[in-house]
Scaffold this motif. Structure first.
Motif, PDB file in Angstrom:
ATOM      1  N   ALA A 258       7.748 -56.144  85.668  1.00  0.00           N
ATOM      2  CA  ALA A 258       7.647 -57.156  86.664  1.00  0.00           C
ATOM      3  C   ALA A 258       7.668 -57.253  87.956  1.00  0.00           C
ATOM      4  O   ALA A 258       7.209 -57.652  88.729  1.00  0.00           O
ATOM      5  N   ALA A 259       7.827 -55.901  88.722  1.00  0.00           N
ATOM      6  CA  ALA A 259       8.250 -55.155  89.761  1.00  0.00           C
ATOM      7  C   ALA A 259       6.164 -55.359  90.311  1.00  0.00           C
ATOM      8  O   ALA A 259       6.391 -56.567  91.045  1.00  0.00           O
ATOM      9  N   ALA A 260       5.711 -54.765  89.608  1.00  0.00           N
ATOM     10  CA  ALA A 260       4.188 -54.532  89.689  1.00  0.00           C
ATOM     11  C   ALA A 260       3.510 -56.086  89.954  1.00  0.00           C
ATOM     12  O   ALA A 260       2.762 -56.393  90.496  1.00  0.00           O
ATOM     13  N   ARG A 261       4.233 -57.172  88.970  1.00  0.00           N
ATOM     14  CA  ARG A 261       3.990 -58.778  88.719  1.00  0.00           C
ATOM     15  C   ARG A 261       3.864 -59.180  90.370  1.00  0.00           C
ATOM     16  O   ARG A 261       3.153 -59.841  90.506  1.00  0.00           O
ATOM     17  N   SER A 262       5.776 -58.810  90.442  1.00  0.00           N
ATOM     18  CA  SER A 262       5.407 -59.666  91.278  1.00  0.00           C
ATOM     19  C   SER A 262       4.761 -59.090  92.742  1.00  0.00           C
ATOM     20  O   SER A 262       4.508 -60.093  94.077  1.00  0.00           O
ATOM     21  N   LEU A 263       4.536 -57.804  92.766  1.00  0.00           N
ATOM     22  CA  LEU A 263       3.565 -57.364  93.834  1.00  0.00           C
ATOM     23  C   LEU A 263       2.172 -57.737  93.597  1.00  0.00           C
ATOM     24  O   LEU A 263       1.483 -57.566  94.621  1.00  0.00           O
ATOM     25  N   GLY A 264       1.460 -58.535  93.014  1.00  0.00           N
ATOM     26  CA  GLY A 264       0.338 -58.984  93.150  1.00  0.00           C
ATOM     27  C   GLY A 264      -0.801 -58.673  92.219  1.00  0.00           C
ATOM     28  O   GLY A 264      -1.479 -58.996  92.073  1.00  0.00           O
ATOM     29  N   ALA A 265       0.164 -57.557  90.798  1.00  0.00           N
ATOM     30  CA  ALA A 265      -0.690 -56.800  89.711  1.00  0.00           C
ATOM     31  C   ALA A 265      -1.611 -58.382  88.913  1.00  0.00           C
ATOM     32  O   ALA A 265      -0.059 -59.010  87.913  1.00  0.00           O
TER      33      ALA A 265
END
Lengths: 350, 280
Positions: free
Chosen positions: B181-188
């Motif tokens: 989820a953190a990776a997604r929030s960083l734009g991944a």
């Protein structure tokens, strides 16, 4: 700098009552807002909808007027700090921070410069090559904040970020996060169940119960002018005193322990509830010429401050918190007085 | 005092391992250096001749290389099949979890001989697959699915799939869901999250699964013997032939030792290349 608006935001998990029930809120640009409430009040669900991790059942979320409800999480340009930090365990501190910049296709040299600057800001530049498992809880926390900020997001979301830290570190991080937020000037939404955290850090505190906003306001407003007994009780210890507004003098109320002048007039004869914080009460010796007499039932001594439970002649009790000026023991007779401006009043019986 | 208790408690296991594991190993190693006898298992004295025989004949070298190739391809194919399965099984909200686990573990519930015979029914020239394809008019001559390397790989992949799925699944289950989820929030994007976050974090499971399947494939006997028949022999099959059929204990031991050293070396190199520097 981004203004965030929630408009009738609702989340319903099928077959349940709404987790978030049509909440509306405007977060001015650059402000630090806390969503405060007990677990299950919908604060985390609201944050997840803001981040894009949770679908919105109905209502709108806008960033600077632009509706983002249908924008996927990866395109919302949000910095998110998770309760358990959610660092990438297989990447060094530097790589953790660089990740978001790589996703934005920024050049190597520029990434290096920005990561370096952010690491200095969160005071971790000496640990750039460590893996998360080699860091302490507080350091991991600062990596998580750095990773969220280095991408220069539109808004910063924090989900109970201090819950896993010990008391002393928590105090430090509170100050650290608030100072950092002011320096960067980023619109910030902070989820917590800890009222002290919300009070000390926020420009705006939003108290939530059962998926709705019970009250939103400045910390002092929430504390001194609560809109309900539940809000009053959630943000601190409180005495709720049933009272009746006097018929002939609507700026006075009758209470079990005497007549109290109000700082404002009220509906004559109405039943009201007075809200009185324990530290607003002044305690005097029994031989003082003024005040309502009461008896000390119990006391809890904690050095600078003493918590008393007092009982009036009619048997009602009151919590009082004072800086002790003279020695008072359990069983002693005392007298109480309250500056009328320290009372707050709720309609009805709270 | 406490230490003595600990030693006493370890003693039964230590004796068991020494007698039934270490002694046979030592026997195999020493046997490999003994001379063959006439009518007896071993002759007089020690020799390197057994190894000389292996490395001077292309038959044995080629067979060992083919065995390694079978191991490598089986490992790769099981990995490719196992990855999506393991990621699905690791999901917290899995529908019919028990059934899904049962299906994954099913190859282990049937004896290996029966399982391999099952594959001969499917893969044979007159087997289910070839007959069906012929009946549909898709082929004139049966496809060569048995008595070759391909057939062995197909059967081994089926047999060893659980050994790849289970470690990867357990590694994936260990991933905190807020990390992707953190990776997604960083734009991944979805695929980037898999490539940059989920796969690297599943690496410890991938690594142990690969080692398990590779080692099991190299040492497997029943499946290659039944599916490969007389036409394709793996080194393990030849070892058993040498030991049981032609009574060449020293040569069989040397062959077994060679396979163990080459296989072990390969595993070491693989582990070295996929070394994991981080921990959770």
């Amino acid at each position: 700098m981004t203004e965030v608006r929630l408009d009738g935001l609702t989340k319903i998990y099928s077959g349940h009552k709404p987790a978030v029930d049509a909440i509306s809120l405007t977060i001015p640009s650059g402000q630090f807002v806390s969503l405060l409430g007990p677990s299950g009040c919908g604060k985390t669900t609201t944050l997840k909808m803001l981040a894009g991790f949770e679908d919105v059942s109905s209502g709108a979320i806008t960033f600077d007027g632009q509706d983002v409800v249908r924008v996927p999480a990866e395109d919302r340009d949000i910095g998110m700090v998770f309760q358990n930090y959610a660092l990438f365990p297989h990447m060094t501190v530097f790589q953790n921070l660089a990740f978001g910049l790589e996703m934005r296709k920024i050049g190597k040299a520029e990434i290096k410069r920005r990561v370096q600057a952010t690491l200095e800001m969160v005071q971790l530049d000496h640990l750039a090559d460590r893996y998360p498992a080699q860091l302490s809880g507080g350091q991991q926390q600062r990596v998580a904040i750095g990773r969220a900020l280095v991408i220069e997001p539109r808004i910063l979301l924090l989900d109970e970020p201090l819950a896993n830290l010990d008391a002393k570190l928590r105090e430090e991080m509170r100050v650290f996060i608030r100072a950092l937020q002011k320096r960067v000037g980023i619109t910030t939404v902070y989820v917590t169940h800890d009222q002290a955290e919300a009070m000390t850090m926020s420009d705006l505190v939003v108290v939530m119960f059962d998926g709705t906003i019970a009250q939103a306001g400045a910390p002092s407003e929430i504390y001194e002018q609560p809109r309900s007994a539940t809000v009053a009780g959630f943000v601190g210890q409180v005495n709720l005193i049933p009272a009746v507004v006097e018929a002939h003098r609507p700026d006075h109320v009758d209470t079990p322990f005497g007549e109290i002048p109000l700082p404002f007039p009220a509906q004559p004869g109405a039943k009201v509830t007075l809200v009185l914080r324990p530290e607003a009460v002044d305690l005097h010796r029994a031989d003082a010429g003024q005040g309502v007499p009461a008896k000390v039932i119990s006391l809890q001594y904690s050095g600078a401050i003493v918590d008393y439970v007092l009982e009036f002649a009619d048997g009602t009790r009151m919590d009082v918190k004072t800086i002790p000026r003279h020695r008072v023991m359990v069983g002693d007779e005392v007298r109480l007085s309250v500056d009328p401006s320290r009372f707050w009043m709720l309609d009805g019986e709270g | 005092m406490r230490q003595r208790t600990a030693i006493l408690l370890l003693l039964p296991a230590a004796i068991l391992l020494t007698v039934f594991l270490a002694v046979p190993y030592v026997t195999v190693i020493t046997s490999a250096f003994r001379t063959p006898g006439e009518g007896t298992p071993f002759g007089e004295g020690y020799t390197l001749g057994n190894f000389g025989r292996i490395f001077s004949q292309w038959y044995y070298i080629g067979q060992a290389l083919n065995t390694m190739l079978i191991g490598a391809i089986t490992t790769l194919v099981t990995l490719l099949i196992a990855l999506p399965v393991a990621f699905q099984l690791a999901r917290p909200k899995l529908f019919l979890r028990g059934l899904a686990y049962g299906i994954v573990l099913s190859p282990l519930l049937v004896g290996i001989v029966i399982r391999s015979y099952g594959w001969t029914i499917l893969l044979g020239n007159n087997g289910v697959i070839n007959r069906t394809l012929r009946d549909w008019g898709l082929i004139d001559h049966p496809l060569p699915l048995m008595y070759n390397t391909l057939g062995i790989i197909i059967a081994l992949t089926h047999v060893f799939l659980p050994f790849m799925i289970l470690p990867i699944m357990s590694a994936v289950q260990g991933i905190d869901p807020s990390v992707p989820a953190a990776a997604r929030s960083l734009g991944a994007k979805r695929f980037t999250v898999i490539r940059r976050v989920l796969l690297p974090l599943a690496m410890p499971g991938i690594q142990s699964g690969c080692i398990l399947v590779f080692v099991l494939s190299l040492s497997s006997y029943v499946t290659p013997a039944l599916i490969g028949g007389f036409r394709v022999k793996t080194t393990a099959v030849t070892v058993v032939d040498a030991m049981l059929d032609t009574f060449q204990w020293p040569f069989g031991a040397a062959l077994a030792l060679t396979l163990a050293v080459v296989g072990g070396g390969t595993v070491l190199i693989f582990a070295r290349l996929t070394r994991i520097k981080w921990k959770t």
